[in-house]
Design a protein around this motif. Sequence first.
Motif, PDB file in Angstrom:
ATOM      1  N   ARG A   1       0.448   5.480  -1.867  1.00 44.23           N
ATOM      2  CA  ARG A   1       0.303   6.642  -0.994  1.00 44.23           C
ATOM      3  C   ARG A   1       0.665   7.900  -1.756  1.00 44.23           C
ATOM      4  O   ARG A   1       1.526   7.908  -2.619  1.00 44.23           O
ATOM      5  CB  ARG A   1       1.193   6.495   0.241  1.00 44.23           C
ATOM      6  CG  ARG A   1       0.772   5.377   1.169  1.00 44.23           C
ATOM      7  CD  ARG A   1       1.723   5.222   2.326  1.00 44.23           C
ATOM      8  NE  ARG A   1       1.625   6.334   3.272  1.00 44.23           N
ATOM      9  CZ  ARG A   1       2.425   6.490   4.304  1.00 44.23           C
ATOM     10  NH1 ARG A   1       3.404   5.628   4.512  1.00 44.23           N
ATOM     11  NH2 ARG A   1       2.281   7.493   5.128  1.00 44.23           N
ATOM     12  N   SER A   2      -0.021   8.985  -1.399  1.00 41.70           N
ATOM     13  CA  SER A   2       0.251  10.266  -2.047  1.00 41.70           C
ATOM     14  C   SER A   2       1.427  10.952  -1.367  1.00 41.70           C
ATOM     15  O   SER A   2       1.855  10.561  -0.272  1.00 41.70           O
ATOM     16  CB  SER A   2      -0.988  11.165  -1.953  1.00 41.70           C
ATOM     17  OG  SER A   2      -1.228  11.506  -0.593  1.00 41.70           O
TER      18      SER A   2
ATOM     19  N   SER B   1       0.823  -1.215   0.000  1.00 44.23           N
ATOM     20  CA  SER B   1       0.000   0.000   0.000  1.00 44.23           C
ATOM     21  C   SER B   1       0.854   1.261   0.000  1.00 44.23           C
ATOM     22  O   SER B   1       0.384   2.349  -0.322  1.00 44.23           O
ATOM     23  CB  SER B   1      -0.941   0.019   1.206  1.00 44.23           C
ATOM     24  OG  SER B   1      -0.201   0.109   2.417  1.00 44.23           O
TER      25      SER B   1
ATOM     26  N   THR C   1       7.434   6.037  -4.905  1.00 38.57           N
ATOM     27  CA  THR C   1       6.247   6.870  -5.094  1.00 38.57           C
ATOM     28  C   THR C   1       6.451   7.809  -6.281  1.00 38.57           C
ATOM     29  O   THR C   1       5.532   8.031  -7.085  1.00 38.57           O
ATOM     30  CB  THR C   1       5.959   7.693  -3.818  1.00 38.57           C
ATOM     31  OG1 THR C   1       5.818   6.799  -2.711  1.00 38.57           O
ATOM     32  CG2 THR C   1       4.677   8.503  -3.965  1.00 38.57           C
TER      33      THR C   1
ATOM     34  N   THR D   1       4.373  10.088  14.148  1.00 32.32           N
ATOM     35  CA  THR D   1       3.264  11.039  14.196  1.00 32.32           C
ATOM     36  C   THR D   1       2.393  10.760  15.422  1.00 32.32           C
ATOM     37  O   THR D   1       2.188   9.611  15.813  1.00 32.32           O
ATOM     38  CB  THR D   1       2.394  10.955  12.928  1.00 32.32           C
ATOM     39  OG1 THR D   1       2.051   9.591  12.674  1.00 32.32           O
ATOM     40  CG2 THR D   1       3.134  11.503  11.732  1.00 32.32           C
TER      41      THR D   1
ATOM     42  N   SER E   1       1.416  13.854  -0.046  1.00 29.13           N
ATOM     43  CA  SER E   1       0.966  14.491   1.200  1.00 29.13           C
ATOM     44  C   SER E   1       0.923  13.471   2.336  1.00 29.13           C
ATOM     45  O   SER E   1       1.223  13.784   3.488  1.00 29.13           O
ATOM     46  CB  SER E   1      -0.409  15.141   1.016  1.00 29.13           C
ATOM     47  OG  SER E   1      -1.367  14.173   0.626  1.00 29.13           O
ATOM     48  N   ASP E   2       0.571  12.210   2.008  1.00 30.26           N
ATOM     49  CA  ASP E   2       0.599  11.149   3.020  1.00 30.26           C
ATOM     50  C   ASP E   2       2.021  10.904   3.513  1.00 30.26           C
ATOM     51  O   ASP E   2       2.237  10.552   4.673  1.00 30.26           O
ATOM     52  CB  ASP E   2       0.035   9.842   2.456  1.00 30.26           C
ATOM     53  CG  ASP E   2      -1.457   9.896   2.223  1.00 30.26           C
ATOM     54  OD1 ASP E   2      -2.112  10.721   2.881  1.00 30.26           O
ATOM     55  OD2 ASP E   2      -1.965   9.144   1.376  1.00 30.26           O
TER      56      ASP E   2
ATOM     57  N   MET F   1       5.803   9.915   9.382  1.00 31.77           N
ATOM     58  CA  MET F   1       5.775  10.748   8.185  1.00 31.77           C
ATOM     59  C   MET F   1       7.160  11.368   7.994  1.00 31.77           C
ATOM     60  O   MET F   1       7.989  11.387   8.914  1.00 31.77           O
ATOM     61  CB  MET F   1       4.684  11.825   8.268  1.00 31.77           C
ATOM     62  CG  MET F   1       4.986  12.956   9.212  1.00 31.77           C
ATOM     63  SD  MET F   1       3.616  14.157   9.430  1.00 31.77           S
ATOM     64  CE  MET F   1       2.659  14.009   7.975  1.00 31.77           C
TER      65      MET F   1
END
Length: 588
Positions: A314-315, A310, A356, A475, A317-318, A524
């Motif tokens: 992910r973007s 996954s 990514t 986070t 921003s993620d 993050m």
Amino acid sequence: MMQAQADRHLTLPTLLEELRRDEVLSKEEHESGLSIRRNQGEESLHPLTMLARQNFTDARSGKALTEDALVEWLASANNLDSYNIDPLEIDVTAVTAQMSYAFSDRHKILAVKVSKEEVVVATAEPFVTGWMADLEHTTRRMVTRVLVAPSDIDRFRVEFYQLANSVNRAGQAHGGISSVQNLEAMLELGKAQAPDANDEHIVNIVDWLLQYAFDQRASDIHIEPRREVGHVRFRIDGVLHNVYEFPAQVSQAVVARIKSLGRMNIAEKRRPQDSRLKTKTPSGEEVELRLSTLPTAFGEKMVMRVFDPSVLVRSFSDLGFSKEDKRRWDHMTSNNHGIVFVTGPTGSGKTTTLYTTLKTLATSEVNVSTIEDPIEMVEGSFNQMQVNPAIDLAFADGVRALLRQDPDIIMVGEVRDLETAEIAVQAALTGHLVLSTLHTNDAPSAFTRLQELGLPPYLIKSSVLGVMAQRLVRTLCPHCKVAHEVDEKDWKQLTSPWLVKAPEKIYRANGCLECRGTGFLGRMGIYEVMPMSNTLENLIDDSTDHAKLRQAAMKEGMHSLRLSGAHKVAAGFTTINEVMRVAPLSKM
């Protein structure tokens, strides 16, 4: 009369009545609860579990009446402590030794903590205490009860006793420690060999280990041999946690079982080996594991890195990119030729960033190819090749081969030597976009690192599009983080030497069931993005000054890792201490 009261089991009508009396249930939901009927197969369900399935809400707070919420209410009403079973905190060997599985199952209880004087026992029945005298007699310890969700007791009873049984059976059947690799091994006549890797108990242990790791969101599984035992540790959100201790011979067999599954050479214990293994999580999602063994003083150490597919969807921003970080990164990677570096230590998320990026760049109009050591995640939208020293296929050889494959975009796993650096730069200068990684502390250090490898300044200036350094910070758990005032001293220490105004409030870790009491949930990135410019080019020469390069980049808008982290702190994503833990001290 007291004994009758003590042995009273909870019933659904009684619970409903007490919830209504304490104004936890509204009149409507109380009436709805009275009409609950057990369906087929639910005869053995505990009343608390039945109530939790009705999706009622607490009339006082509006929060859902989950099983845990009901247990908290019941504990408070009966002057008991509620308890959440965290498997990472449980000494399974010790707790399962306090009572038999049959005794635990008969009384629906489970030991969760043991000391010299006390054994803490989880129960879902506050008015049933008949078993306490027997347990105190057999354990010679004082028994303390805590209330726990009945479904957790049922689940962990099976898990703990199955695991303890498998470890004990494997250890008893093969009592001797036999390891050629143990530097302190002595000949013990009459002792058996290590267990067979295909022994059913070893299979059960490995299955439990992998499922447990997936359940706990572990990114790495470490099996570390010691003189008498094998330690198992999980890395969760970047921090290692002790999980279990196996007898040494069981630890060896577990490693052998995993090597067998990964098609590694089981007989070879003197050399490091690498492989990969694909499996499924309990929820059915495919997960890839990268396996690595290392010969140590007491046998083979095994590390399994868990790759979650996954991650690839992910973007940015993620991943933690701010709008400005993303704009600068897109500017560097949108060129059709040149080289872009991502820097940072092992485990800082460099590969995830590159995958990514490649995923977004890999359209049907371009040919994206990679050379990696090893291939970390298999992705169908680009062509991946793995370094293989056994056949003299190194990074430089791989890039040369890729250049004959009509590529548009090339990803080189890591630039480690001058030969790889030269061939990567050559590819960048001949019309290809090259992405790669370096091990440096910050972005400006990448230029001095390339010069240390032997790359001349004129080649660096003509080929490098930019550098991005990154780190991963834990986070804060969104379910339990707590706002508090900013300590000016800590804020200045984080943002020095830049004069950054402190926010009105920031958040600190608290701890809840969702984050297993750690206060953190997930990670993050924080980023230091440094695009090449005319000003920076002029500072790269035979005696490049790192400090001047950094100052110039900061004037052009580059945020340091700590400054990037400060923005995440101000936005409520993480804490000052967490940023300072992972980000190097910024120097002007």
